[in-house]
Design an enzyme around this catalytic site. Structure first.
Site, mmCIF file in Angstrom:
data_model
loop_
_atom_site.group_PDB
_atom_site.id
_atom_site.type_symbol
_atom_site.label_atom_id
_atom_site.label_comp_id
_atom_site.label_asym_id
_atom_site.label_seq_id
_atom_site.Cartn_x
_atom_site.Cartn_y
_atom_site.Cartn_z
ATOM 1 N N GLU A 18 -8.373 -13.872 -2.345
ATOM 2 C CA GLU A 18 -7.712 -14.195 -1.078
ATOM 3 C C GLU A 18 -8.424 -15.367 -0.421
ATOM 4 O O GLU A 18 -9.657 -15.358 -0.276
ATOM 5 C CB GLU A 18 -7.720 -12.978 -0.147
ATOM 6 C CG GLU A 18 -7.060 -13.314 1.181
ATOM 7 C CD GLU A 18 -6.930 -12.151 2.134
ATOM 8 O OE1 GLU A 18 -6.591 -11.044 1.680
ATOM 9 O OE2 GLU A 18 -7.154 -12.369 3.330
ATOM 10 N N HIS B 128 0.885 -1.168 0.000
ATOM 11 C CA HIS B 128 0.000 0.000 0.000
ATOM 12 C C HIS B 128 0.922 1.217 0.000
ATOM 13 O O HIS B 128 2.015 1.170 0.581
ATOM 14 C CB HIS B 128 -0.835 0.091 1.274
ATOM 15 C CG HIS B 128 -1.735 -1.076 1.534
ATOM 16 N ND1 HIS B 128 -1.324 -2.185 2.221
ATOM 17 C CD2 HIS B 128 -3.031 -1.284 1.217
ATOM 18 C CE1 HIS B 128 -2.326 -3.032 2.319
ATOM 19 N NE2 HIS B 128 -3.385 -2.517 1.714
ATOM 20 N N GLU C 164 -10.220 -7.087 -5.341
ATOM 21 C CA GLU C 164 -10.083 -8.191 -4.380
ATOM 22 C C GLU C 164 -11.373 -8.345 -3.600
ATOM 23 O O GLU C 164 -11.695 -7.524 -2.741
ATOM 24 C CB GLU C 164 -8.915 -7.884 -3.433
ATOM 25 C CG GLU C 164 -8.685 -8.978 -2.413
ATOM 26 C CD GLU C 164 -7.497 -8.679 -1.501
ATOM 27 O OE1 GLU C 164 -6.496 -8.104 -1.985
ATOM 28 O OE2 GLU C 164 -7.572 -8.990 -0.313
ATOM 29 N N ASP D 57 2.292 1.921 3.385
ATOM 30 C CA ASP D 57 3.310 1.008 3.952
ATOM 31 C C ASP D 57 4.702 1.504 3.590
ATOM 32 O O ASP D 57 5.648 1.331 4.333
ATOM 33 C CB ASP D 57 3.230 -0.408 3.364
ATOM 34 C CG ASP D 57 1.856 -1.012 3.446
ATOM 35 O OD1 ASP D 57 1.146 -0.712 4.404
ATOM 36 O OD2 ASP D 57 1.516 -1.798 2.536
HETATM 37 C C1 XLS Z 1 -7.744 -6.808 3.728
HETATM 38 C C2 XLS Z 1 -7.138 -7.009 2.431
HETATM 39 C C3 XLS Z 1 -6.018 -6.043 2.099
HETATM 40 C C4 XLS Z 1 -5.734 -6.050 0.613
HETATM 41 C C5 XLS Z 1 -4.887 -4.897 0.179
HETATM 42 O O1 XLS Z 1 -8.506 -7.614 4.207
HETATM 43 O O2 XLS Z 1 -6.706 -8.334 2.362
HETATM 44 O O3 XLS Z 1 -4.885 -6.330 2.829
HETATM 45 O O4 XLS Z 1 -5.152 -7.223 0.196
HETATM 46 O O5 XLS Z 1 -5.451 -3.684 0.514
HETATM 47 CA CA CA Z 2 -5.645 -9.352 0.731
HETATM 48 CA CA CA Z 3 -7.294 -10.596 4.656
#
Ligand code: XLS
Ligand code: CA
Ligand code: CA
Length: 441
Positions: free
Chosen positions: A268, A101, A232, A104
């Protein structure tokens, strides 16, 4: 001499499945050629900057347990030391990619202009480290969820000024990602969702988000971001109802707002289980809809209903995941980014390395086993055979090629009579045994 940050961590090498050395790979052999290309190219492992370099173990109930300052005193010094430590870590573990990010990489200043200056300084610093070490950006993303201004959302905020601020922040993050040679750019929903419809105009918010993403795509293309834009999916957390609930929801959204040509999903594992899907289901949905992009590799805990972001060690999941990835044609744009963190109690620098080794080996094992499953053929043959009536019978072929009408199907059944006799066992338990046979021989 260059400062070493992970003194306790040696260079991790492949020693084979029998090795008991904790600082060795048992399945991941980065340069081993499989099907004509090195394992590192099949798996495209990525480091998550946030969990690995900055997160210190703080949770809802307690303060941090890990020191992630890497000896830095000021915020910028910490950021630079983190960057040096990140590249040392990636070199030691044969990790070729990283994800971040904007926040970060560099600390926020008092104003957006100052924040952007910090980010520019860090981008130059990281770009030099990339030149020296070779690692590439799998994706970059803007953190539009941490600051209080985003409490009601970012591009879906009820407040136009917040929408504008989001655009300004994402614009800068895209420019930095372009500068760092980023392959792709990611949007995770953050606080794009709602708590209650009593105060929310859902249709308007979705239209804003669709318009926002179109604007981002156009700007990204304009400045030369040539890769894929990822969304995502996540069903909940931080909001009760996240707009990017799951892959199927995102597919509908991309269709509705005309974004299908440029966007794909970053799936994810932990978000899949929060949506009450398996990881495999989300991957299969993305493959079937033609929007498979990349993976955030981790695992949740089914007894804890939240986003625990644990390092993935469940070899059933990693095997079935790699099977889906291969069915989707492998990683063409994405990779396996470890959006995972060592447990709060696993607080030493060695634990970070041991966690990555665990996750990388679990996926390397999964890749090897997914290939064995294909070579064995039992599962694929079973599935193919199960649908053979659509190939081998006249009525099946008519359904398959789309020519069968309701009238013809009715006439067929009236003439044939009851159809139950055509069914066969689904053999689920047997097939699970086939999977175990291949996994554990
Ligand atoms: C949060 C998400 C985040 C994304 C990136 O739950 O996983 O970390 O991957 O912003
Ligand atoms: Ca993620
Ligand atoms: Ca996560």
């Amino acid at each position: 001499m260059k400062k070493e940050f992970f003194e306790q961590v040696p260079v991790i090498r492949y020693e084979g499945p029998k090795s008991a050395n904790p600082f060795a790979f048992r399945y991941y052999n980065p340069d081993e050629i499989i099907e004509g290309k090195p394992m590192r190219e099949h798996l495209r492992f990525g480091l998550s900057w946030w969990h690995t370099m900055t997160a210190d173990g703080t949770d809802m109930f307690g303060r941090g347990t890990m020191d992630k300052s890497f000896g830095g005193k000021t915020a910028m010094e910490k950021s630079k030391n983190r960057a040096c430590a990140a590249f040392e870590f990636m070199n030691k573990l044969s990790i070729d990619w990283f994800c971040y990010h904007d926040r970060d990489l560099a600390p926020e200043g008092e104003t957006l202009a100052q924040t952007n200056e910090n980010l520019d300084e860090m981008a130059d610093f990281v770009a030099d480290l990339q030149k020296e070490n070779g690692q590439k950006v799998l994706w970059g993303t803007a953190n539009c969820f941490n600051h209080p201004r985003y409490m009601h959302g970012a591009s879906t905020s009820p407040y136009a000024d917040v929408y504008a601020y989001t655009a300004a922040q994402v614009k800068k993050c895209m420019e930095v990602t372009r500068k760092l040679g980023g392959e792709n750019y990611l949007f995770w929903g953050g606080r794009e969702g709602y708590e209650t419809l009593l105060n929310t105009d859902m249709g308007l918010e979705l239209d804003h988000m669709g318009r926002f993403l179109r604007m981002c795509r156009d700007y990204g293309r304009k400045i030369g971001l040539g890769g894929v834009f990822f969304i995502e999916p996540k069903p909940k957390e931080p909001t009760k109802h996240q707009y990017d609930f799951d892959t199927a929801t995102v597919f509908g959204f991309l269709q509705k707002y005309g974004l299908l040509d440029d966007f794909r999903v970053n799936i994810e594992a932990n978000h899949a289980t929060l949506a009450a899907h398996t990881f495999q289901h989300e991957l299969a949905t993305a493959r079937v809809d033609g929007i498979f992009g990349s993976i955030d590799a981790n695992q949740g805990d089914l007894l804890l209903g939240w986003d625990t972001d644990q390092f993935p060690t469940n070899v059933y999941d990693t095997t079935l995941c790699m099977r889906e990835v291969r069915k989707a044609g492998g990683f063409t744009v994405g990779g396996l980014n470890f959006d995972a963190k060592a447990r709060r109690g696993s607080y030493t620098p060695e634990d970070i390395a041991l966690s990555y080794i665990a996750g990388m080996d679990a996926f390397a094992f999964g890749l090897r086993k997914a290939i064995e499953i294909e070579q064995d053929g039992t599962l694929d043959e079973f599935v193919s055979n199960r649908y053979r009536s659509y190939r081998e019978t006249e009525i099946g072929r008519m359904i398959e090629n789309g020519t069968a009408t309701m009238e013809e199907l009715e006439a067929y059944v009236l003439a044939r009579g009851e159809v139950t006799d055509t069914l066969e066992s689904g053999r689920q338990e047997y097939l699970e045994t086939v999977l175990n046979r291949i996994l554990f021989h």
